[in-house]
Motif scaffolding. Structure first.
Motif, PDB file in Angstrom:
ATOM      1  N   UNK A 189       1.951  46.064  -3.664  1.00 44.82           N
ATOM      2  CA  UNK A 189       2.252  45.721  -4.903  1.00 44.82           C
ATOM      3  C   UNK A 189       2.500  44.150  -5.411  1.00 44.82           C
ATOM      4  N   UNK A 190       1.997  43.284  -4.610  1.00 44.58           N
ATOM      5  CA  UNK A 190       2.063  41.893  -4.705  1.00 44.58           C
ATOM      6  C   UNK A 190       0.798  41.402  -4.629  1.00 44.58           C
ATOM      7  N   UNK A 191       0.265  40.186  -5.366  1.00 44.55           N
ATOM      8  CA  UNK A 191      -0.919  39.729  -5.049  1.00 44.55           C
ATOM      9  C   UNK A 191      -1.325  39.246  -3.524  1.00 44.55           C
ATOM     10  N   UNK A 192      -2.605  39.495  -3.223  1.00 47.04           N
ATOM     11  CA  UNK A 192      -3.048  38.833  -1.574  1.00 47.04           C
ATOM     12  C   UNK A 192      -2.484  37.564  -1.510  1.00 47.04           C
ATOM     13  N   UNK A 193      -2.681  36.610  -2.364  1.00 48.07           N
ATOM     14  CA  UNK A 193      -2.212  35.465  -2.068  1.00 48.07           C
ATOM     15  C   UNK A 193      -0.847  35.012  -2.123  1.00 48.07           C
ATOM     16  N   UNK A 194       0.053  35.937  -2.804  1.00 49.79           N
ATOM     17  CA  UNK A 194       1.372  35.756  -2.361  1.00 49.79           C
ATOM     18  C   UNK A 194       1.951  36.354  -1.076  1.00 49.79           C
ATOM     19  N   UNK A 195       1.163  37.482  -0.875  1.00 48.12           N
ATOM     20  CA  UNK A 195       1.627  38.103   0.425  1.00 48.12           C
ATOM     21  C   UNK A 195       1.321  36.994   1.698  1.00 48.12           C
ATOM     22  N   UNK A 196       0.166  36.613   1.522  1.00 47.39           N
ATOM     23  CA  UNK A 196      -0.176  35.409   2.655  1.00 47.39           C
ATOM     24  C   UNK A 196       0.884  34.302   2.692  1.00 47.39           C
ATOM     25  N   UNK A 197       1.236  33.869   1.519  1.00 46.82           N
ATOM     26  CA  UNK A 197       2.148  32.722   1.366  1.00 46.82           C
ATOM     27  C   UNK A 197       3.688  33.239   2.265  1.00 46.82           C
ATOM     28  N   UNK A 198       4.079  34.303   1.851  1.00 42.96           N
ATOM     29  CA  UNK A 198       5.019  34.917   2.481  1.00 42.96           C
ATOM     30  C   UNK A 198       5.143  35.206   4.089  1.00 42.96           C
ATOM     31  N   UNK A 199       3.890  35.829   4.506  1.00 45.47           N
ATOM     32  CA  UNK A 199       3.587  35.751   5.819  1.00 45.47           C
ATOM     33  C   UNK A 199       3.606  34.471   6.635  1.00 45.47           C
ATOM     34  N   UNK A 200       3.014  33.468   5.952  1.00 46.53           N
ATOM     35  CA  UNK A 200       2.910  32.175   6.744  1.00 46.53           C
ATOM     36  C   UNK A 200       4.280  31.644   6.757  1.00 46.53           C
ATOM     37  N   UNK A 201       5.393  31.835   5.882  1.00 45.98           N
ATOM     38  CA  UNK A 201       6.584  31.187   6.007  1.00 45.98           C
ATOM     39  C   UNK A 201       7.211  31.866   7.107  1.00 45.98           C
ATOM     40  N   UNK A 202       7.108  33.229   7.288  1.00 50.31           N
ATOM     41  CA  UNK A 202       7.707  34.005   8.188  1.00 50.31           C
ATOM     42  C   UNK A 202       7.314  33.664   9.688  1.00 50.31           C
ATOM     43  N   UNK A 203       5.929  33.690   9.855  1.00 53.73           N
ATOM     44  CA  UNK A 203       5.525  33.178  11.217  1.00 53.73           C
ATOM     45  C   UNK A 203       5.904  31.834  11.514  1.00 53.73           C
ATOM     46  N   UNK A 204       5.795  30.888  10.503  1.00 54.95           N
ATOM     47  CA  UNK A 204       6.325  29.622  10.779  1.00 54.95           C
ATOM     48  C   UNK A 204       7.716  29.445  11.262  1.00 54.95           C
ATOM     49  N   UNK A 205       8.616  30.095  10.530  1.00 60.12           N
ATOM     50  CA  UNK A 205      10.096  30.033  11.215  1.00 60.12           C
ATOM     51  C   UNK A 205      10.241  30.596  12.558  1.00 60.12           C
ATOM     52  N   UNK A 206       9.571  31.602  12.880  1.00 56.46           N
ATOM     53  CA  UNK A 206       9.843  32.449  13.928  1.00 56.46           C
ATOM     54  C   UNK A 206       8.956  31.475  15.201  1.00 56.46           C
ATOM     55  N   UNK A 207       8.007  30.795  14.729  1.00 51.37           N
ATOM     56  CA  UNK A 207       7.439  29.867  15.805  1.00 51.37           C
ATOM     57  C   UNK A 207       8.140  28.708  16.311  1.00 51.37           C
ATOM     58  N   UNK A 208       8.344  28.377  15.099  1.00 52.12           N
ATOM     59  CA  UNK A 208       9.053  26.681  15.275  1.00 52.12           C
ATOM     60  C   UNK A 208      10.425  26.309  15.426  1.00 52.12           C
ATOM     61  N   UNK A 209      11.198  27.709  15.303  1.00 51.77           N
ATOM     62  CA  UNK A 209      12.862  27.626  15.241  1.00 51.77           C
ATOM     63  C   UNK A 209      13.446  27.658  16.676  1.00 51.77           C
ATOM     64  N   UNK A 210      13.530  26.590  17.382  1.00 51.10           N
ATOM     65  CA  UNK A 210      13.864  26.490  18.805  1.00 51.10           C
ATOM     66  C   UNK A 210      15.271  27.218  18.932  1.00 51.10           C
ATOM     67  N   UNK A 211      16.089  27.131  17.805  1.00 49.61           N
ATOM     68  CA  UNK A 211      17.553  27.583  17.897  1.00 49.61           C
ATOM     69  C   UNK A 211      17.645  28.993  17.816  1.00 49.61           C
ATOM     70  N   UNK A 212      16.419  29.819  17.654  1.00 48.08           N
ATOM     71  CA  UNK A 212      16.458  31.319  17.547  1.00 48.08           C
ATOM     72  C   UNK A 212      16.975  31.735  18.738  1.00 48.08           C
ATOM     73  N   UNK A 213      18.133  32.488  18.538  1.00 44.78           N
ATOM     74  CA  UNK A 213      18.696  33.189  19.807  1.00 44.78           C
ATOM     75  C   UNK A 213      18.360  34.711  19.889  1.00 44.78           C
ATOM     76  N   UNK A 214      18.153  35.053  18.710  1.00 42.51           N
ATOM     77  CA  UNK A 214      17.692  36.663  18.996  1.00 42.51           C
ATOM     78  C   UNK A 214      17.350  37.080  17.525  1.00 42.51           C
ATOM     79  N   UNK A 215      16.423  38.228  17.709  1.00 42.99           N
ATOM     80  CA  UNK A 215      15.868  38.744  16.316  1.00 42.99           C
ATOM     81  C   UNK A 215      16.351  40.462  16.203  1.00 42.99           C
TER      82      UNK A 215
END
Length: 218
Positions: free
Chosen positions: A92-118
């Motif tokens: 129930x959210x526009x596709x453009x908004x959904x893509x923006x959220x997914x991009x933010x999520x993926x960017x954090x996971x891929x670029x955050x080197x101090x990530x110790x666990x998920x």
């Protein structure tokens, strides 16, 4: 040096940001230890964070899953943080908004080197959806330990609960020790002590403990 147990009740809100660039503006660099909480919008991430920290209002809960799509950071101490990531699988959210959220999520996971666990949170009645598996597989491939947390465990009788836990463990067995599976209930506190033990371990990587010990000696 194992040190004393981390007191997760001391967690306090630090910053909200729509993406990693905005996070970097307010955080002291990609340093220390961060533990990320990820899951579908209805998996109960906010409720889990509130239960684990024993703070009813630390993470905002909503009757509308996926309403708050920001990266929310909570500080445990100057070296350790908990990070509530945007929920995925939103409806129930526009596709453009959904893509923006997914991009933010993926960017954090891929670029955050101090990530110790998920911590990947999944409703125990509907675990291991495609996006859940993608999250787990990505973390394992990146050498980041995973806790597959089966939430809303109070919705099942104990026998049915353990049957589901065992089924998920069997499904994820190929990942070995990289993935732990535990049941959890924000309402009843089921599994809370085990989860806190895992988070405590993730908060104490050897390099950080060595650094802190050296600082004490100086």
């Amino acid at each position: 040096m194992s040190g004393s147990r981390i007191d997760f009740r001391k967690a306090k809100f630090l910053i909200s940001a729509p993406d990693i660039a905005h996070l970097d503006e307010h955080l002291p660099g990609d340093v220390g230890v961060e533990i990320a909480f990820a899951g579908r919008s209805n998996a109960g991430k906010s409720s889990a964070l509130n239960q684990l920290t024993e703070q009813k209002g630390l993470a905002r809960t909503s009757k509308t899953p996926g309403r708050t799509q920001l990266i929310n950071v909570f500080e445990l101490d100057e070296h350790r943080r908990l990070v509530d990531l945007p929920g995925y699988g939103f409806a129930k959210v526009p596709l453009t908004l959904k893509k923006k959220w997914q991009q933010a999520l993926g960017q954090y996971l891929q670029e955050r080197s101090c990530l110790s666990g998920v911590v990947v949170l999944m409703d125990i009645r509907h675990p291991l959806k495609d996006l859940d598996m993608q999250m787990i597989e990505w973390a394992v491939e990146s050498d980041i330990p995973v806790l597959a947390l089966l939430t809303k465990a109070d919705k099942l009788a104990q026998s049915a609960r353990m049957k589901m836990v065992n089924e998920v463990r069997k499904h994820l067995a190929d990942f070995g020790d990289a993935v732990k599976v535990e049941p959890f209930s924000s309402l009843k506190g089921i599994g809370k002590s085990k989860v806190l033990g895992i988070l405590d371990e993730w908060c104490k990587p050897q390099w950080l403990m060595d650094t802190l010990e050296q600082a004490e000696e100086e």
